[in-house]
Design an enzyme around this catalytic site. Structure first.
Site, PDB file in Angstrom:
ATOM      1  N   PRO A  83       6.776 -32.467 -26.716  1.00 20.82           N
ATOM      2  CG  PRO A  83       5.954 -31.909 -28.831  1.00 20.82           C
ATOM      3  CD  PRO A  83       6.275 -31.330 -27.493  1.00 20.82           C
ATOM      4  N   GLY A  85      10.909 -36.290 -29.880  1.00 22.36           N
ATOM      5  CA  GLY A  85      11.252 -36.600 -31.273  1.00 22.36           C
ATOM      6  C   GLY A  85      10.678 -35.628 -32.273  1.00 22.36           C
ATOM      7  N   GLY A  89      13.697 -30.209 -28.924  1.00 21.58           N
ATOM      8  CA  GLY A  89      14.758 -30.336 -27.921  1.00 21.58           C
ATOM      9  C   GLY A  89      14.334 -31.023 -26.638  1.00 21.58           C
ATOM     10  CB  ALA A  93      14.473 -29.827 -22.396  1.00 15.57           C
ATOM     11  CG  ASP A 142      18.927 -30.084 -29.568  1.00 18.30           C
ATOM     12  OD1 ASP A 142      19.049 -29.148 -30.373  1.00 18.30           O
ATOM     13  OD2 ASP A 142      18.257 -31.107 -29.809  1.00 18.30           O
TER      14      ASP A 142
HETATM   15  O1  PMV Z   1      17.255 -33.367 -32.008  1.00 18.89           O
HETATM   16  P1  PMV Z   1      16.738 -32.211 -32.787  1.00 18.89           P
HETATM   17  O2  PMV Z   1      15.623 -32.557 -33.686  1.00 18.89           O
HETATM   18  O3  PMV Z   1      16.446 -31.035 -31.913  1.00 18.89           O
HETATM   19  O4  PMV Z   1      17.922 -31.743 -33.783  1.00 18.89           O
HETATM   20  C1  PMV Z   1      19.159 -31.326 -33.306  1.00 18.89           C
HETATM   21  C2  PMV Z   1      19.885 -30.519 -34.311  1.00 18.89           C
HETATM   22  C3  PMV Z   1      20.801 -31.270 -35.265  1.00 18.89           C
HETATM   23  O5  PMV Z   1      21.604 -30.262 -35.870  1.00 18.89           O
HETATM   24  C4  PMV Z   1      20.013 -31.980 -36.349  1.00 18.89           C
HETATM   25  C5  PMV Z   1      21.683 -32.295 -34.552  1.00 18.89           C
HETATM   26  C6  PMV Z   1      22.715 -31.678 -33.626  1.00 18.89           C
HETATM   27  O6  PMV Z   1      23.237 -32.418 -32.785  1.00 18.89           O
HETATM   28  O7  PMV Z   1      23.040 -30.483 -33.758  1.00 18.89           O
END
Ligand code: PMV
Length: 312
Positions: A83, A85, A89, A93, A142
């Site tokens: 999903p 947002g 990741g 991905a 990510d």
């Molecule tokens: O995009 P998300 O929800 O997987 O968050 C990434 C992790 C953060 O630390 C919030 C942002 C980052 O770039 O590390």
């Protein structure tokens, strides 16, 4: 077919943007992509079709990705089981799987199975160019987690290294809220830091200590202590205004149902919650009863884990 994994961040999200190391674990839901040379560059993600010059963020990100690997025009098809947002990741991905598919098409071979370090570097550069369009200032965790899978320790300075776990981790993951924009959540912490540096810097120090201890507990297989650290990490993230009522509700239900610990994972403001469990059944049951979409996944001990998602 090129592939990349989704991930959950076990410890250290947001702090990783400021140079603190963080720990992420791959989940077995992921993204598949195929690419072929074409007259014009196009990208299809499920039913959505974009082109580099169509004015969309996706189109811009695709253009940045192709430029990062000096690719000719490519027609790329992506299927995602993550999903969007939700802190799992999905965006990274898709970037990693797309970069791999494009490199496969350029070299006319499947390079994903045994990816040499120089190709991995190109994949990460392309995926980070993609991520920059959506996130502004991505730490890179990510993309590293999507490309490497397994459990990794990641910092901006040192990049990623695989962590060996003494024991498998059983995780329950719930989608706890509306999709949240990582860019906005990261900007929110940056604004808070500009106004109240003492609050944010204390939280970053606390999260750094949690990540250091978590490495020891992962090495020793001390699940109850890891659970406590997850609760502590969540408290510090809540103090940075990253939690929501739904996230608190999901975390509370998980703890009541016997989870060793639970926290928001990823950017927060909605998105996913992760719980460390001995038995996923009661937590999944409680979440489903409350209407949360959820699943369980196992992170196995090796450096290159054969992870399995299951539906208890
Ligand atoms: O995009 P998300 O929800 O997987 O968050 C990434 C992790 C953060 O630390 C919030 C942002 C980052 O770039 O590390």
């Amino acid at each position: 077919m090129a592939r990349a994994n989704g991930k959950v961040i076990l410890f250290g999200e947001h702090a990783v943007v400021y140079g603190v190391p963080a720990i992420a674990a791959g989940v077995d839901r992921g993204v598949n992509a195929t690419a072929a040379r074409a007259d014009q560059a196009t990208l299809a993600i499920g039913a959505r079709h974009v082109a580099p010059d169509d004015g969309s963020d996706l189109g811009r990100a695709y253009s940045a990705l192709l430029s990062a690997v000096d690719a000719p025009p490519m027609s790329t098809h992506v299927e995602s089981r993550l999903p969007a947002g939700c802190g799992l990741g999905a965006s990274a991905a898709i970037g990693v799987a797309t970069a791999r598919a494009v490199l496969d098409a350029m070299t006319e071979q499947d390079g994903t199975a045994t990816e040499p370090p120089e190709r991995l570097t190109r994949v990460l550069a392309a995926a980070n160019a993609w991520e920059c369009v959506f996130h502004g200032n991505p730490s890179g965790i990510d993309a590293a987690a999507a490309a490497l899978g397994g459990t990794i320790l990641y910092s901006r300075e040192d990049g990623a290294r695989s962590l060996h776990l003494r024991r498998a981790l059983t995780l329950a993951v719930a989608i706890a809220g509306p999709p949240a924009a990582t860019r906005e959540m990261v900007a929110g912490v940056a604004n808070l830091r500009a106004r109240r540096p003492e609050i944010v810097d204390k939280a970053l120090e606390g999260i750094h200590a949690i990540v250091r201890n978590a490495q020891l507990f992962l090495r020793d297989g001390d699940l109850p202590s890891l659970g406590q650290l997850m609760d502590l990490n969540h408290m510090l993230l809540s103090g940075l205004f990253l939690s929501t009522e739904e996230i608190e509700h999901a975390c509370g239900l998980a703890r009541k149902a016997g989870a060793l610990g639970s926290k928001l994972t990823g950017a927060g403001g909605g998105g996913a919650v992760v719980a460390l469990v001995r038995d996923p059944q009661p937590v999944i049951h409680a979440w489903r009863g409350a209407g949360f979409e959820c699943f369980a996944t196992t992170v196995t001990p090796g450096c290159d884990p054969d992870r399995g998602e299951h539906d208890p």
